[in-house]
Design a protein around this motif. Structure first.
Motif, PDB file in Angstrom:
ATOM      1  N   UNK A   1       0.810  -1.219   0.000  1.00  0.00           N
ATOM      2  CA  UNK A   1       0.000   0.000   0.000  1.00  0.00           C
ATOM      3  C   UNK A   1       0.840   1.263   0.000  1.00  0.00           C
ATOM      4  N   UNK A   2       1.941   1.252   0.752  1.00  0.00           N
ATOM      5  CA  UNK A   2       2.818   2.431   0.797  1.00  0.00           C
ATOM      6  C   UNK A   2       3.423   2.701  -0.571  1.00  0.00           C
ATOM      7  N   UNK A   3       3.921   1.670  -1.225  1.00  0.00           N
ATOM      8  CA  UNK A   3       4.553   1.868  -2.539  1.00  0.00           C
ATOM      9  C   UNK A   3       3.518   2.269  -3.596  1.00  0.00           C
ATOM     10  N   UNK A   4       2.337   1.643  -3.562  1.00  0.00           N
ATOM     11  CA  UNK A   4       1.299   2.009  -4.527  1.00  0.00           C
ATOM     12  C   UNK A   4       0.807   3.427  -4.291  1.00  0.00           C
ATOM     13  N   UNK A   5       0.612   3.795  -3.024  1.00  0.00           N
ATOM     14  CA  UNK A   5       0.145   5.148  -2.709  1.00  0.00           C
ATOM     15  C   UNK A   5       1.174   6.195  -3.116  1.00  0.00           C
ATOM     16  N   UNK A   6       2.452   5.877  -2.933  1.00  0.00           N
ATOM     17  CA  UNK A   6       3.505   6.803  -3.346  1.00  0.00           C
ATOM     18  C   UNK A   6       3.474   7.014  -4.856  1.00  0.00           C
ATOM     19  N   UNK A   7       3.262   5.934  -5.597  1.00  0.00           N
ATOM     20  CA  UNK A   7       3.183   6.050  -7.058  1.00  0.00           C
ATOM     21  C   UNK A   7       1.982   6.898  -7.472  1.00  0.00           C
ATOM     22  N   UNK A   8       0.829   6.660  -6.866  1.00  0.00           N
ATOM     23  CA  UNK A   8      -0.363   7.436  -7.198  1.00  0.00           C
ATOM     24  C   UNK A   8      -0.204   8.902  -6.800  1.00  0.00           C
ATOM     25  N   UNK A   9       0.507   9.158  -5.727  1.00  0.00           N
ATOM     26  CA  UNK A   9       0.631  10.525  -5.223  1.00  0.00           C
ATOM     27  C   UNK A   9       1.678  11.342  -5.970  1.00  0.00           C
ATOM     28  N   UNK A  10       2.767  10.688  -6.405  1.00  0.00           N
ATOM     29  CA  UNK A  10       3.908  11.455  -6.898  1.00  0.00           C
ATOM     30  C   UNK A  10       4.156  11.331  -8.400  1.00  0.00           C
ATOM     31  N   UNK A  11       3.589  10.352  -9.065  1.00  0.00           N
ATOM     32  CA  UNK A  11       3.925  10.121 -10.461  1.00  0.00           C
ATOM     33  C   UNK A  11       2.684  10.160 -11.346  1.00  0.00           C
ATOM     34  N   UNK A  12       2.919  10.517 -12.597  1.00  0.00           N
ATOM     35  CA  UNK A  12       1.885  10.435 -13.633  1.00  0.00           C
ATOM     36  C   UNK A  12       2.272   9.311 -14.587  1.00  0.00           C
ATOM     37  N   UNK A  13       1.351   8.420 -14.857  1.00  0.00           N
ATOM     38  CA  UNK A  13       1.643   7.293 -15.736  1.00  0.00           C
ATOM     39  C   UNK A  13       0.361   6.884 -16.456  1.00  0.00           C
ATOM     40  N   UNK A  14       0.489   6.233 -17.605  1.00  0.00           N
ATOM     41  CA  UNK A  14      -0.702   5.828 -18.362  1.00  0.00           C
ATOM     42  C   UNK A  14      -1.589   4.882 -17.548  1.00  0.00           C
ATOM     43  N   UNK A  15      -2.883   5.150 -17.588  1.00  0.00           N
ATOM     44  CA  UNK A  15      -3.830   4.296 -16.880  1.00  0.00           C
ATOM     45  C   UNK A  15      -3.997   4.630 -15.412  1.00  0.00           C
ATOM     46  N   UNK A  16      -3.412   5.734 -14.968  1.00  0.00           N
ATOM     47  CA  UNK A  16      -3.498   6.094 -13.554  1.00  0.00           C
ATOM     48  C   UNK A  16      -4.949   6.317 -13.125  1.00  0.00           C
TER      49      UNK A  16
ATOM     50  N   UNK B   1      15.552  15.210  -1.065  1.00  0.00           N
ATOM     51  CA  UNK B   1      16.221  13.917  -0.898  1.00  0.00           C
ATOM     52  C   UNK B   1      16.919  13.491  -2.185  1.00  0.00           C
ATOM     53  N   UNK B   2      16.293  13.760  -3.335  1.00  0.00           N
ATOM     54  CA  UNK B   2      16.904  13.377  -4.615  1.00  0.00           C
ATOM     55  C   UNK B   2      18.126  14.234  -4.913  1.00  0.00           C
ATOM     56  N   UNK B   3      18.103  15.495  -4.495  1.00  0.00           N
ATOM     57  CA  UNK B   3      19.273  16.359  -4.672  1.00  0.00           C
ATOM     58  C   UNK B   3      20.467  15.792  -3.909  1.00  0.00           C
ATOM     59  N   UNK B   4      20.183  15.154  -2.755  1.00  0.00           N
ATOM     60  CA  UNK B   4      21.255  14.552  -1.957  1.00  0.00           C
ATOM     61  C   UNK B   4      21.700  13.206  -2.502  1.00  0.00           C
ATOM     62  N   UNK B   5      21.146  12.798  -3.649  1.00  0.00           N
ATOM     63  CA  UNK B   5      21.572  11.558  -4.276  1.00  0.00           C
ATOM     64  C   UNK B   5      20.719  10.351  -3.953  1.00  0.00           C
ATOM     65  N   UNK B   6      19.566  10.567  -3.345  1.00  0.00           N
ATOM     66  CA  UNK B   6      18.686   9.451  -2.991  1.00  0.00           C
ATOM     67  C   UNK B   6      17.726   9.165  -4.138  1.00  0.00           C
ATOM     68  N   UNK B   7      17.424   7.901  -4.376  1.00  0.00           N
ATOM     69  CA  UNK B   7      16.466   7.527  -5.411  1.00  0.00           C
ATOM     70  C   UNK B   7      15.043   7.785  -4.929  1.00  0.00           C
ATOM     71  N   UNK B   8      14.086   7.548  -5.818  1.00  0.00           N
ATOM     72  CA  UNK B   8      12.681   7.748  -5.451  1.00  0.00           C
ATOM     73  C   UNK B   8      12.292   6.821  -4.305  1.00  0.00           C
ATOM     74  N   UNK B   9      12.704   5.544  -4.381  1.00  0.00           N
ATOM     75  CA  UNK B   9      12.396   4.614  -3.298  1.00  0.00           C
ATOM     76  C   UNK B   9      13.103   5.024  -2.007  1.00  0.00           C
ATOM     77  N   UNK B  10      14.317   5.536  -2.146  1.00  0.00           N
ATOM     78  CA  UNK B  10      15.026   6.010  -0.961  1.00  0.00           C
ATOM     79  C   UNK B  10      14.312   7.181  -0.310  1.00  0.00           C
ATOM     80  N   UNK B  11      13.817   8.109  -1.140  1.00  0.00           N
ATOM     81  CA  UNK B  11      13.062   9.244  -0.602  1.00  0.00           C
ATOM     82  C   UNK B  11      11.796   8.774   0.102  1.00  0.00           C
ATOM     83  N   UNK B  12      11.180   7.750  -0.467  1.00  0.00           N
ATOM     84  CA  UNK B  12       9.965   7.222   0.148  1.00  0.00           C
ATOM     85  C   UNK B  12      10.248   6.637   1.522  1.00  0.00           C
TER      86      UNK B  12
END
Length: 282
Positions: free
Chosen positions: A94-109, A178-189
């Motif tokens: 749920x955390x990973x899916x919610x992060x995707x819905x909240x932060x990203x735009x993708x086809x079929x969202x 967080x990404x400016x500090x070199x962290x990935x999207x999953x790391x920021x999450x």
């Protein structure tokens, strides 16, 4: 010193509020109290008239009988295994899916959003027979995996909806920093958003645990042997053909209520905060 009309109204309002709270507490608490005292009574005195809180011969015999019976202990083990597994898996996914819905735009969202919400609107009983056939086909009937996957169908949409709303209240600048500090999207999450989202995560976890712990219909249908039954089914098994073990039923009900009560007592602050914060922004 005489009270002013304003002070009198304030006093009346306060007395009314306390009276309402006391009445609500009695309405909610008296059945629980009666369940507990009934668990202490001998089975023959459960329905004695006039009813008394303390009956002659009251003891902890029903609780001793439960703890000395490996089959009844297994009911609780099964419930804990299933409920904790469902809660953990639901939160991770749920955390990973919610992060995707909240932060990203993708086809079929938008379509996926509609599907997630639509699942919540489907009455669970209408899915009982399809799930039974599916679990038999997948050879997951009468297994932990079958119960866990089934419960997640009902808990995951709620978790995604609530956590998406919660993540929407958090500024995107946190992710960007967080990404400016070199962290990935999953790391920021996991390193930034999850630690500050504890109230929302705890509220979803408590709700998920309650659903899995109290569920009866699918637990009865998707299990066959007593070594796979959960607490709600175990309570029913105390209802014999010719007699009921009322005191043991009440004792198991008390023991089955303890985990949920403990969760609310210790995490009430997070639960209320998470529920309200997640509903502010969608």
């Amino acid at each position: 010193m005489a009270m002013t009309p304003r002070q009198r109204r304030r006093l009346i309002n306060r007395v009314g509020v306390w009276a309402g709270l006391l009445l609500g507490a009695c309405f909610a608490g008296l059945p629980v109290l009666w369940m507990f005292v009934s668990s202490l009574k001998p089975n023959s005195r459960i329905f004695a008239t006039p009813p008394r809180i303390i009956e002659e011969g009251s003891s902890l015999a029903a609780y001793v009988s439960i703890f000395q019976d490996p089959e009844k202990i297994r009911f609780f083990v099964n419930s804990y295994c299933v409920a904790l597994s469902v809660s953990a898996l639901t939160l991770v996914v749920g955390i990973m899916a919610a992060y995707a819905f909240s932060r990203f735009e993708f086809p079929g969202k938008r379509l996926l959003n509609v599907i997630v919400i639509s699942v919540q609107a489907v009455p669970p009983i209408t899915l009982l027979i399809p799930f039974f056939g599916l679990m038999v086909t997948l050879k997951l009937y009468n297994t932990y995996q079958g119960l866990i996957l089934t419960y997640m169908v009902f808990t995951l949409p709620y978790a995604i909806i609530m956590l998406t709303g919660y993540f929407n209240t958090l500024p995107r600048e946190l992710d960007e920093a967080a990404k400016v500090d070199g962290t990935s999207s999953l790391g920021a999450l996991w390193r930034v958003l999850v630690p500050i989202s504890v109230p929302g995560i705890v509220s979803v976890g408590i709700y998920t645990f309650m659903i899995a712990w109290n569920e009866y219909l699918f637990a009865l249908t998707l299990t066959r042997t007593n070594d796979m039954r959960t607490v709600p089914i175990g309570i029913q098994l105390l209802m014999g053909q010719h007699s009921y073990e009322w005191n043991e039923m009440m004792a198991m009900s008390v023991l089955g209520s303890i985990p949920v009560m403990v969760l609310f007592i210790f995490f009430q602050r997070y639960f209320i905060g998470g529920m309200t914060a997640g509903s502010v922004k969608n």
